[in-house]
Structures are given as structure tokens and as C-alpha cells.
Design an enzyme around this catalytic site. Sequence first.
Site, PDB file in Angstrom:
ATOM      1  CD  GLU A 108      15.891  -7.477 -31.584  1.00 15.59           C
ATOM      2  OE1 GLU A 108      14.779  -7.692 -32.077  1.00 15.59           O
ATOM      3  OE2 GLU A 108      16.827  -6.944 -32.220  1.00 15.59           O
ATOM      4  CG  HIS A 127      18.700  -9.711 -35.465  1.00 14.86           C
ATOM      5  ND1 HIS A 127      17.664  -9.621 -36.373  1.00 14.86           N
ATOM      6  CD2 HIS A 127      18.588  -8.618 -34.662  1.00 14.86           C
ATOM      7  CE1 HIS A 127      16.947  -8.536 -36.112  1.00 14.86           C
ATOM      8  NE2 HIS A 127      17.494  -7.911 -35.086  1.00 14.86           N
ATOM      9  CG  HIS A 129      18.621  -3.840 -37.452  1.00 16.67           C
ATOM     10  ND1 HIS A 129      19.121  -3.168 -36.369  1.00 16.67           N
ATOM     11  CD2 HIS A 129      17.980  -4.926 -36.955  1.00 16.67           C
ATOM     12  CE1 HIS A 129      18.779  -3.807 -35.241  1.00 16.67           C
ATOM     13  NE2 HIS A 129      18.092  -4.887 -35.584  1.00 16.67           N
ATOM     14  CG  HIS A 199      13.452  -5.789 -36.455  1.00 22.83           C
ATOM     15  ND1 HIS A 199      13.021  -6.365 -35.282  1.00 22.83           N
ATOM     16  CD2 HIS A 199      14.768  -5.563 -36.290  1.00 22.83           C
ATOM     17  CE1 HIS A 199      14.029  -6.459 -34.442  1.00 22.83           C
ATOM     18  NE2 HIS A 199      15.109  -5.974 -35.030  1.00 22.83           N
TER      19      HIS A 199
HETATM   20 ZN   LIG Z   1      16.995  -6.134 -34.219  1.00 20.71          ZN
END
Ligand SMILES: [Zn+2]
Length: 267
Positions: A108, A127, A129, A199
Site C-alpha cells: 500500500e 496509514h 487500521h 479498512h
Molecule cells: Zn491498510
Amino acid sequence: MNRRNFLGTSLKAAAVASVMATSLKTFAAETDAEKFGRTVNDLVRANHILYRYDIVDGYGHISSRNPLNKDQFLLCRSMAPALVTKDDIFTWDMDGKPVNHDKKGYLERFIHSEIYKVRPDVNAIVHCHTPSVIPFGATHTPMKAMYHMGYFMTDGVPEYEIRDFRDPGSKTMLVENPKLGAALAKVLSNHTVAVMRGHGAVIVAPSIPDVVGRSFYLKVNAATQQNALALGKNPIYMEPGENAVQDHARDWELWVREEESSCKLAK
Ligand SMILES: [Zn+2]
């Protein structure tokens, strides 16, 4: 060492001196090599801090724009954030391709490359979760600033629905190519946070300390908003334009000292 133990233990003088020396150094004229080295060190610390505070786990990542080349960014190879050392940080270009190395990157990494491309004001990206964020995307409940530490969300938090952008027939939930990264960057637009349905989230800032601070308070704000919604249907949120915290220098100093203190204990 948990937070309570840490707070109950006076900090060692050596750790304090180390942080002060680092702080003073940033005021002196830095060479390019020093600036690059400081960014790499901060990125390593940031990986560990995000793990310590349950913002990332074995997954999730943080990057910094290359301080010496705005068309590149620094991100570790594909690995768990808590285990990152300075030898794991590598340079990537704005297409998410490796620069002078052959290491396997995060699938990603296009989250980072595509946002840096269109947001010259952004120098650091997380980023994650984080569990407290997930219910907002799952229920299409807009995330809003509950209190002054959520200052960076008063202009709204858009939601990225990957089903709107992935190829027909694809079931991927991952931002695994430039097209999906560009779509996320477009949804984020000029905001600081975007929730990714099913996500997690992406958070941007002008610096590594600020993106870590915003990620920390995103997690706190998400949990607090859920508590408020459980108590009443119409919580009073911050208004657009209401503001408080401008940077996270104080948090960063605390978190760096915790990090250095725990590293000393581990030796
Ligand atoms: Zn991710």
C-alpha cells in the site's frame, strides 16, 4: 515498560541530556546529511511510538517526504513497525518505485506516493487500521472533532469507499496500485484525515511529530465520539474554525523520552 511504570520512574539524566542535545542541534545549521539522518531517526522513533500507543499493530505504516528531494519519500521495507531500525528505511519515488535499492515495499505504498504528489503541504503520512476508527466507515457515521485535541478534523473527515474505485471483479481492500492511491488522494482532498471503509484511515501533516500527534488524537477522538453517541444522539462537536493545538512538540518530546527510556532498559 507501560505508561504508568514510566511515569512512576524518574527519567534518567542521560536520556534527558540526549533529547536536549537533539533539540539544540536542530537550531544549528544542519548539513544535508544531518537533516537526512535526523529524518530517518525520527521515522524510526515514530514507527515505535505508533505501535506503543496501539495506533498500528503488525500492520500500518508511516512515511516522510525526503527532506533533500521533494519528489521522493522515506518508508521502511515491508515489515512490522515496532521492529523498524534505521537500516530498514528506504527511499521511494512518486510512482512508489524503489530508488537505488531492491527491497520489497509495502503493497500500500501508493497511499503515500499519490498523496505526496498532490499535496505539497504534506511532509508526513500515517496509514493505520486503528480499531476505534473502523466503526465510522462501517456505519457511514461522519467522524467529527469532539474536543480541542481533534482540532485537525473541524473541516470534516471524508470517507473512502474502495468499491467505487477498484477494477470490475476485483475484491481487493488494499490500496495496491497507483490508481487506487490517486482515488484516495482525491477523496482526502485538502483534509487531514480520510476514513477508509472496512479498512482504517490515512492521516497527513506537515511533519513527523505532527502526523504522530494527529494519529494519536484521531484514535482518542474516535473512541470519545463513540462514547458521546452512546450517551446522547446529538453530541456538541467543535465548530469549523474552532481551534486549539497547532503542533505536537510537547507530545513528541514525551514520546521520544519514553522511547529512549525503554530502549535503555531493553539493553
Ligand atoms: Zn491498510
